[in-house]
Write a protein that holds these residues in place. Structure first.
Motif, PDB file in Angstrom:
ATOM      1  N   LEU A  68       0.825  -1.193   0.000  1.00 42.63           N
ATOM      2  CA  LEU A  68       0.000   0.000   0.000  1.00 42.63           C
ATOM      3  C   LEU A  68       0.870   1.258   0.000  1.00 42.63           C
ATOM      4  O   LEU A  68       1.924   1.288   0.627  1.00 42.63           O
ATOM      5  N   SER A  69       0.412   2.282  -0.696  1.00 44.32           N
ATOM      6  CA  SER A  69       1.071   3.592  -0.701  1.00 44.32           C
ATOM      7  C   SER A  69       0.003   4.647  -0.488  1.00 44.32           C
ATOM      8  O   SER A  69      -0.956   4.735  -1.260  1.00 44.32           O
ATOM      9  N   THR A  70       0.141   5.464   0.571  1.00 43.56           N
ATOM     10  CA  THR A  70      -0.902   6.411   0.961  1.00 43.56           C
ATOM     11  C   THR A  70      -0.296   7.800   1.151  1.00 43.56           C
ATOM     12  O   THR A  70       0.748   7.940   1.785  1.00 43.56           O
ATOM     13  N   PHE A  71      -0.959   8.820   0.608  1.00 47.12           N
ATOM     14  CA  PHE A  71      -0.432  10.178   0.719  1.00 47.12           C
ATOM     15  C   PHE A  71      -1.568  11.184   0.615  1.00 47.12           C
ATOM     16  O   PHE A  71      -2.637  10.906   0.069  1.00 47.12           O
ATOM     17  N   ALA A  72      -1.329  12.382   1.172  1.00 44.29           N
ATOM     18  CA  ALA A  72      -2.269  13.496   1.047  1.00 44.29           C
ATOM     19  C   ALA A  72      -2.066  14.181  -0.297  1.00 44.29           C
ATOM     20  O   ALA A  72      -0.926  14.330  -0.761  1.00 44.29           O
ATOM     21  N   LEU A  73      -3.143  14.579  -0.926  1.00 41.17           N
ATOM     22  CA  LEU A  73      -3.036  15.247  -2.223  1.00 41.17           C
ATOM     23  C   LEU A  73      -2.342  16.598  -2.072  1.00 41.17           C
ATOM     24  O   LEU A  73      -2.450  17.263  -1.041  1.00 41.17           O
ATOM     25  N   ASP A  74      -1.639  17.004  -3.127  1.00 40.06           N
ATOM     26  CA  ASP A  74      -0.842  18.230  -3.088  1.00 40.06           C
ATOM     27  C   ASP A  74      -0.872  18.870  -4.464  1.00 40.06           C
ATOM     28  O   ASP A  74      -0.563  18.201  -5.467  1.00 40.06           O
ATOM     29  N   VAL A  75      -1.264  20.129  -4.556  1.00 43.12           N
ATOM     30  CA  VAL A  75      -1.265  20.832  -5.836  1.00 43.12           C
ATOM     31  C   VAL A  75      -0.241  21.972  -5.850  1.00 43.12           C
ATOM     32  O   VAL A  75      -0.275  22.826  -6.733  1.00 43.12           O
ATOM     33  N   ASP A  76       0.676  21.992  -4.898  1.00 41.58           N
ATOM     34  CA  ASP A  76       1.710  23.026  -4.874  1.00 41.58           C
ATOM     35  C   ASP A  76       2.618  22.908  -6.097  1.00 41.58           C
ATOM     36  O   ASP A  76       2.835  21.821  -6.629  1.00 41.58           O
ATOM     37  N   THR A  77       3.186  24.041  -6.506  1.00 39.55           N
ATOM     38  CA  THR A  77       4.104  24.057  -7.649  1.00 39.55           C
ATOM     39  C   THR A  77       5.335  24.931  -7.400  1.00 39.55           C
ATOM     40  O   THR A  77       6.157  25.113  -8.297  1.00 39.55           O
ATOM     41  N   ALA A  78       5.470  25.470  -6.182  1.00 35.59           N
ATOM     42  CA  ALA A  78       6.526  26.447  -5.921  1.00 35.59           C
ATOM     43  C   ALA A  78       7.917  25.873  -6.148  1.00 35.59           C
ATOM     44  O   ALA A  78       8.829  26.581  -6.587  1.00 35.59           O
ATOM     45  N   VAL A 345      -2.868   3.826  -3.098  1.00 35.63           N
ATOM     46  CA  VAL A 345      -2.652   2.932  -4.223  1.00 35.63           C
ATOM     47  C   VAL A 345      -2.282   1.563  -3.671  1.00 35.63           C
ATOM     48  O   VAL A 345      -1.335   1.442  -2.893  1.00 35.63           O
ATOM     49  N   ALA A 346      -3.063   0.547  -4.053  1.00 38.40           N
ATOM     50  CA  ALA A 346      -2.827  -0.823  -3.606  1.00 38.40           C
ATOM     51  C   ALA A 346      -2.249  -1.615  -4.771  1.00 38.40           C
ATOM     52  O   ALA A 346      -2.926  -1.813  -5.788  1.00 38.40           O
ATOM     53  N   PHE A 347      -0.992  -2.031  -4.651  1.00 37.93           N
ATOM     54  CA  PHE A 347      -0.335  -2.809  -5.694  1.00 37.93           C
ATOM     55  C   PHE A 347      -0.576  -4.294  -5.478  1.00 37.93           C
ATOM     56  O   PHE A 347      -0.677  -4.767  -4.340  1.00 37.93           O
ATOM     57  N   ASP A 348      -0.675  -5.027  -6.576  1.00 36.77           N
ATOM     58  CA  ASP A 348      -0.974  -6.451  -6.531  1.00 36.77           C
ATOM     59  C   ASP A 348       0.321  -7.246  -6.400  1.00 36.77           C
ATOM     60  O   ASP A 348       1.150  -7.220  -7.313  1.00 36.77           O
ATOM     61  N   PRO A 349       0.525  -7.967  -5.304  1.00 36.11           N
ATOM     62  CA  PRO A 349       1.775  -8.699  -5.123  1.00 36.11           C
ATOM     63  C   PRO A 349       1.950  -9.847  -6.112  1.00 36.11           C
ATOM     64  O   PRO A 349       3.057 -10.355  -6.276  1.00 36.11           O
ATOM     65  N   LYS A 350       0.878 -10.252  -6.799  1.00 41.86           N
ATOM     66  CA  LYS A 350       1.009 -11.318  -7.791  1.00 41.86           C
ATOM     67  C   LYS A 350       1.756 -10.843  -9.021  1.00 41.86           C
ATOM     68  O   LYS A 350       2.389 -11.626  -9.731  1.00 41.86           O
ATOM     69  N   LYS A 364       3.232  12.009   3.038  1.00 43.40           N
ATOM     70  CA  LYS A 364       2.857  10.619   3.279  1.00 43.40           C
ATOM     71  C   LYS A 364       1.919  10.509   4.476  1.00 43.40           C
ATOM     72  O   LYS A 364       2.028  11.255   5.445  1.00 43.40           O
ATOM     73  N   VAL A 365       1.005   9.545   4.381  1.00 39.59           N
ATOM     74  CA  VAL A 365       0.018   9.270   5.419  1.00 39.59           C
ATOM     75  C   VAL A 365       0.116   7.785   5.763  1.00 39.59           C
ATOM     76  O   VAL A 365       0.318   6.946   4.882  1.00 39.59           O
ATOM     77  N   ALA A 366      -0.019   7.455   7.038  1.00 42.82           N
ATOM     78  CA  ALA A 366      -0.019   6.052   7.436  1.00 42.82           C
ATOM     79  C   ALA A 366      -1.162   5.322   6.734  1.00 42.82           C
ATOM     80  O   ALA A 366      -2.274   5.842   6.618  1.00 42.82           O
ATOM     81  N   ASP A 367      -0.875   4.114   6.239  1.00 41.21           N
ATOM     82  CA  ASP A 367      -1.882   3.371   5.482  1.00 41.21           C
ATOM     83  C   ASP A 367      -3.182   3.213   6.256  1.00 41.21           C
ATOM     84  O   ASP A 367      -4.279   3.336   5.702  1.00 41.21           O
ATOM     85  N   GLU A 368      -3.071   2.943   7.542  1.00 37.75           N
ATOM     86  CA  GLU A 368      -4.265   2.717   8.350  1.00 37.75           C
ATOM     87  C   GLU A 368      -5.069   3.998   8.587  1.00 37.75           C
ATOM     88  O   GLU A 368      -6.207   3.944   9.069  1.00 37.75           O
ATOM     89  N   ASP A 369      -4.492   5.172   8.241  1.00 35.25           N
ATOM     90  CA  ASP A 369      -5.187   6.444   8.434  1.00 35.25           C
ATOM     91  C   ASP A 369      -5.912   6.921   7.179  1.00 35.25           C
ATOM     92  O   ASP A 369      -6.466   8.021   7.165  1.00 35.25           O
ATOM     93  N   PHE A 370      -5.902   6.093   6.140  1.00 37.50           N
ATOM     94  CA  PHE A 370      -6.515   6.520   4.885  1.00 37.50           C
ATOM     95  C   PHE A 370      -7.975   6.902   5.086  1.00 37.50           C
ATOM     96  O   PHE A 370      -8.449   7.921   4.580  1.00 37.50           O
ATOM     97  N   ARG A 371      -8.706   6.102   5.851  1.00 41.21           N
ATOM     98  CA  ARG A 371     -10.127   6.376   6.074  1.00 41.21           C
ATOM     99  C   ARG A 371     -10.403   7.004   7.445  1.00 41.21           C
ATOM    100  O   ARG A 371     -11.556   7.056   7.872  1.00 41.21           O
ATOM    101  N   ASP A 372      -9.366   7.449   8.108  1.00 39.40           N
ATOM    102  CA  ASP A 372      -9.566   8.190   9.349  1.00 39.40           C
ATOM    103  C   ASP A 372      -9.696   9.662   8.977  1.00 39.40           C
ATOM    104  O   ASP A 372      -8.711  10.337   8.674  1.00 39.40           O
TER     105      ASP A 372
END
Length: 516
Positions: A68-78, A345-350, A364-372
């Motif tokens: 799993l890869s979890t992150f907060a969205l960011d639209v910065d461009t500076a 983003v959940a990658f398939d280990p297969k 970055k956000v802890a995976d378990e905090d995605f729906r918190d």
């Protein structure tokens, strides 16, 4: 959904999300997603670890990685704008100021947009280098921004740095030109307040409707002169006081900080500054939009201020760029489509052996905090796109599902949670990057390769700077996109500086393409 090559379309699903904060993360397709590894900590980005060091060759397959890869969205461009300004002055940017996601998000992507609220989820990719590596692009897009005549009225509190450091050409003079441009472009039912700060803060103009007061507003703008030290804390605090006092119901109320962010008086950290305005920010939902200026620029402070202030940051270096930011792009920062938006983003280990998110280290956000929904995410407005690029190594002979990308956000009015997902398969990324993939994906890859090179890292298939510049020039012709042409020029400048020369071919920091 947009895909490269001739593969089947990306599958997307849209659903109302549960607000139960104990929900599990997006399924990781059998990956344990948090197992402690022998001899080391939990691995991130799909690489096994031993003694806390990731085995990038994937040789330690016995240790289950986190898929799993979890992150907060960011639209910065500076970061990209400031890098271009620095290169134009003949210097390489400090690697600490280079954030690849802000390079990537500085270019048009061409994603399909939703008809209403929320996001579209676009996933595609292409093969790069050897060893089964690909780049996978996760692209999120909101509805198009409203036109000048369609949008709600705005109430903008400008907080302007007039400290001594702002005397340098391209700082306060550029700010004054920018505000003059904006005064001409705003509607009669829009409102402006003006706060200045040096060692202390002063209100030059309380919240004022533009209707019959444009001359008075211009006089206040013209009266600003640089003096004394930089007390960012005093300026932001006074700015929020004015924004709350002059708040206009039904309007887009925002504080806009214009500064080189070189704080040296009062609170000099983002935490100390934001603590003073926390209650006003939360009670009224007034977000902070940061506009950076100057050859010496407090990038880290401005980024942290706007990230924690539920806002965005950009950088301007000349009048042309100021017009783009204040006329073309500011509307996208005035209305919110999503609050606390996160992606997982959940990658398939297969099919996936390793993966790595390029950039977003500060988001970055802890995976378990995605729906918190108590955990802070990013604020996104209409007309925005957000792109995350991954380096992904497929297993030999892999076929089928590669990843599922899910975006979760809260409705800005009632905080109801929503989610939308998209998937991608091996067939969708089984095309060569150069010459095979979409031109916009190639531009995205160029921006990521450039940023990673500037900060001393490397990615699979990274060309040398000279080759990057040549490819960018070719793509600029093919896309007829001036922002890509300027990317090619910046890469060429970096190549010449790295080879012992200097470059004085001009500066500037175009942020073209955020609003497709």
């Amino acid at each position: 959904m947009l895909l490269t090559g001739c593969s089947a379309p990306t599958t997307t699903t849209d659903r109302a999300a549960s607000s139960d904060r104990r929900d599990a993360p997006v399924p990781a397709y059998g990956a344990p997603g948090g197992a402690e590894k022998p001899g080391g900590a939990r691995g991130k980005d799909g690489a096994a670890e031993k003694d806390g060091v990731a085995e990038k060759d994937g040789s330690r397959e016995s240790a289950q990685p986190d898929y799993l890869s979890t992150f907060a969205l960011d639209v910065d461009t500076a970061s990209y704008g400031y890098a271009r300004r620095t290169l134009g002055s003949g210097r390489l940017p400090d690697p600490a100021t280079v954030r690849p996601e802000e390079f990537v998000n500085s270019f048009r992507q061409g994603y399909r947009r939703p008809a209403g609220k929320g996001f579209t989820v676009n996933v595609d990719g292409a093969r790069v280098g050897d060893g089964g590596w690909s780049l996978v692009r996760v692209g999120l897009a909101t509805k198009a921004a409203l036109t000048r005549d369609e949008r709600p009225p705005v109430a903008l509190t400008f907080v302007v740095d007039i400290s001594g450091s702002m005397a340098e050409p391209g700082r306060l003079d550029l700010v004054k030109k920018s505000l003059g441009i904006l005064t001409d472009e705003l509607r009669d039912d829009d409102s402006i307040a003006l706060v200045t700060f040096s060692s202390r803060a002063t209100t030059l103009l309380p919240m004022t409707r533009l209707r019959d007061h444009r001359g008075r507003i211009r006089d206040r703008i013209d009266s600003m002169e640089p003096t004394a030290s930089t007390n960012v804390e005093a300026g932001v605090r006074r700015g929020y006081e004015e924004a709350v006092e002059g708040r206009v119901e039904g309007a887009g109320n925002r504080v806009v900080l214009l500064s080189d962010a070189l704080a040296n008086t009062g609170g000099t950290t983002a935490g100390a500054i934001l603590e003073r305005i926390e209650s006003a920010r939360r009670a009224y939902g007034i977000t902070l939009f940061g506009v950076g200026v100057g050859s010496e620029y407090g990038d880290a402070l401005m980024e942290e201020l706007t990230d924690k202030g539920d806002g965005h940051t950009t950088y301007v270096a000349d009048e042309e760029q100021a017009r783009k930011v204040f006329v073309d792009q500011l509307p996208a920062h005035l209305e919110l489509t999503a609050r606390d938006a996160k992606a997982q983003v959940a990658f398939d280990p297969k099919t996936v052996k390793q993966f790595r998110l390029i950039g977003y280290e500060n988001r970055k956000v802890a995976d378990e905090d995605f729906r918190d929904d108590r955990v802070d995410g990013g604020e996104v407005g209409p007309g925005h796109t957000v792109t995350a690029l991954y380096a992904v190594r497929l297993r030999p002979g892999a076929a089928g599902h590669v990843a599922t990308a899910t975006v979760r956000w809260l409705d800005p009015t009632n905080r109801a949670p929503h989610e939308r997902s998209g998937t991608v398969t091996t067939g969708a990324i089984d095309v060569p990057l150069w010459g095979g993939a979409s031109k916009r994906l190639q531009v995205t890859a160029l921006a990521a390769y450039f940023a990673e090179t500037l900060r001393g890292g490397s990615l699979p298939g990274t060309p040398r700077l000279g080759e990057l510049a040549t490819r960018a020039a070719t793509l600029a012709t093919a896309t007829e996109d001036a922002s890509v042409r300027k990317l090619a020029a910046a890469i060429g400048q970096a190549d010449r500086i790295r080879n012992g020369g200097t470059d004085d071919s001009g500066s500037g920091a175009e942020r073209e393409g955020e609003l497709d």
